[in-house]
Design a protein around this motif. Structure first.
Motif, PDB file in Angstrom:
ATOM      1  N   CYS A  31     -54.071 -40.194  14.455  1.00  0.00           N
ATOM      2  CA  CYS A  31     -54.622 -38.846  14.320  1.00  0.00           C
ATOM      3  C   CYS A  31     -54.067 -38.108  13.089  1.00  0.00           C
ATOM      4  O   CYS A  31     -52.871 -38.153  12.828  1.00  0.00           O
ATOM      5  CB  CYS A  31     -54.189 -38.099  15.589  1.00  0.00           C
ATOM      6  SG  CYS A  31     -54.908 -36.518  15.797  1.00  0.00           S
ATOM      7  N   HIS A  32     -54.934 -37.447  12.323  1.00  0.00           N
ATOM      8  CA  HIS A  32     -54.469 -36.599  11.217  1.00  0.00           C
ATOM      9  C   HIS A  32     -53.581 -35.472  11.768  1.00  0.00           C
ATOM     10  O   HIS A  32     -53.820 -35.004  12.893  1.00  0.00           O
ATOM     11  CB  HIS A  32     -55.667 -35.949  10.514  1.00  0.00           C
ATOM     12  CG  HIS A  32     -56.473 -36.901   9.691  1.00  0.00           C
ATOM     13  ND1 HIS A  32     -57.819 -36.726   9.448  1.00  0.00           N
ATOM     14  CD2 HIS A  32     -56.133 -38.052   9.058  1.00  0.00           C
ATOM     15  CE1 HIS A  32     -58.267 -37.711   8.697  1.00  0.00           C
ATOM     16  NE2 HIS A  32     -57.265 -38.536   8.453  1.00  0.00           N
ATOM     17  N   PRO A  33     -52.602 -34.996  10.983  1.00  0.00           N
ATOM     18  CA  PRO A  33     -51.787 -33.868  11.457  1.00  0.00           C
ATOM     19  C   PRO A  33     -52.678 -32.688  11.850  1.00  0.00           C
ATOM     20  O   PRO A  33     -53.640 -32.373  11.148  1.00  0.00           O
ATOM     21  CB  PRO A  33     -50.921 -33.511  10.237  1.00  0.00           C
ATOM     22  CG  PRO A  33     -50.907 -34.755   9.409  1.00  0.00           C
ATOM     23  CD  PRO A  33     -52.204 -35.468   9.655  1.00  0.00           C
ATOM     24  N   GLY A  34     -52.359 -32.077  12.978  1.00  0.00           N
ATOM     25  CA  GLY A  34     -53.174 -30.947  13.452  1.00  0.00           C
ATOM     26  C   GLY A  34     -54.422 -31.368  14.209  1.00  0.00           C
ATOM     27  O   GLY A  34     -55.214 -30.534  14.644  1.00  0.00           O
ATOM     28  N   GLY A  35     -54.598 -32.691  14.330  1.00  0.00           N
ATOM     29  CA  GLY A  35     -55.786 -33.199  15.024  1.00  0.00           C
ATOM     30  C   GLY A  35     -55.656 -33.110  16.533  1.00  0.00           C
ATOM     31  O   GLY A  35     -54.701 -32.539  17.066  1.00  0.00           O
TER      32      GLY A  35
END
Ligand SMILES: C[S@@+](CC[C@H](N)C(=O)[O-])C[C@H]1O[C@@H](n2cnc3c(N)ncnc32)[C@H](O)[C@@H]1O
Length: 204
Positions: free
Chosen positions: A131-135
């Motif tokens: 997951c991308h950061p903040g996802g």
């Protein structure tokens, strides 16, 4: 026979048609249960015919939405459920054995209720890593009450899952705990009042 292996394409089509019809009716309630507009890349893991993914793409046209499912399912979806000027993409893959591509948001609709806890935790940890950061993760499932004494329809769903799969239905606290164990935080639960409910969990 292992789960999600079908005896014929006809049998697979019947199953996919059933999955599809739920989200044609209730998909809008799931994708609008939370504001998902900040998630620009979305992957619907085990997204089957793509019905829920299409609802999401309709509601959030600036997001790119991909369905990842087993090769035979993706090929059948493309043959029988693809639309002209389709708003979603398909990708063949195996969320247990293969790589999970990076994205801002992962959808798990009627996936967790299929499997035992250890497999679900393994899957959620893989998602957390990809997951991308903040996802985040959007889970769509039918939620039991915390005391498991209802709703009756969800108890019936659970009985069906106990007979046909490795899994069963759960109350919200089960999903919160699983997601926390996998590294996510900030749980939000939305009971939609329809057959399926939504849980959103963000990373960091
Ligand atoms: C119960 S269906 C739910 C389909 C869809 N998410 C929905 O709610 O309509 C489970 C889906 O997971 C897919 N699936 C099962 N095992 C998988 C795996 N290892 N990798 C990717 N997809 C898988 C199945 O092919 C099927 O489409």
């Amino acid at each position: 026979m292992p789960m999600f292996c079908f005896r014929s394409e006809e049998e697979m089509l019947k199953f996919m048609g059933l999955m599809n019809s739920t989200w044609v009716i209730d998909g809008h309630d799931i994708v609008t249960a939370f504001d998902l507009s900040s998630f620009k890349t979305v992957i619907d893991l085990g997204g089957c015919s793509g019905a829920l993914a299409r609802e999401l793409a309709k509601e959030y046209p600036s997001s790119t939405v991909t369905v990842l499912d087993l090769p035979a399912v993706v090929q059948t979806a493309q043959r029988h459920f693809a639309q002209q000027d389709d708003t979603i993409c398909f990708q063949e893959g195996d969320f247990f054995e293969g790589e999970i591509p990076p994205a801002d948001l992962y959808i798990l609709a009627r996936i967790i209720h299929d499997w035992k806890e250890d497999k679900n935790l393994k899957l959620l940890k893989k998602i957390h890593t990809a997951c991308h950061p903040g996802g985040g993760v959007l889970i769509a499932e039918a939620l039991l009450f915390e005391n498991r004494r209802g709703p009756t329809m969800v108890q019936m769903f659970s009985l069906n899952m106990l007979v046909q799969t490795e899994g069963k239905e759960h109350p919200p606290s089960h999903y919160t705990r699983l997601l926390t164990d996998a590294g996510f935080r900030d749980v939000q639960v939305c009971r939609t009042g329809k057959s399926y409910d939504a849980i959103l969990r963000r990373d960091k």
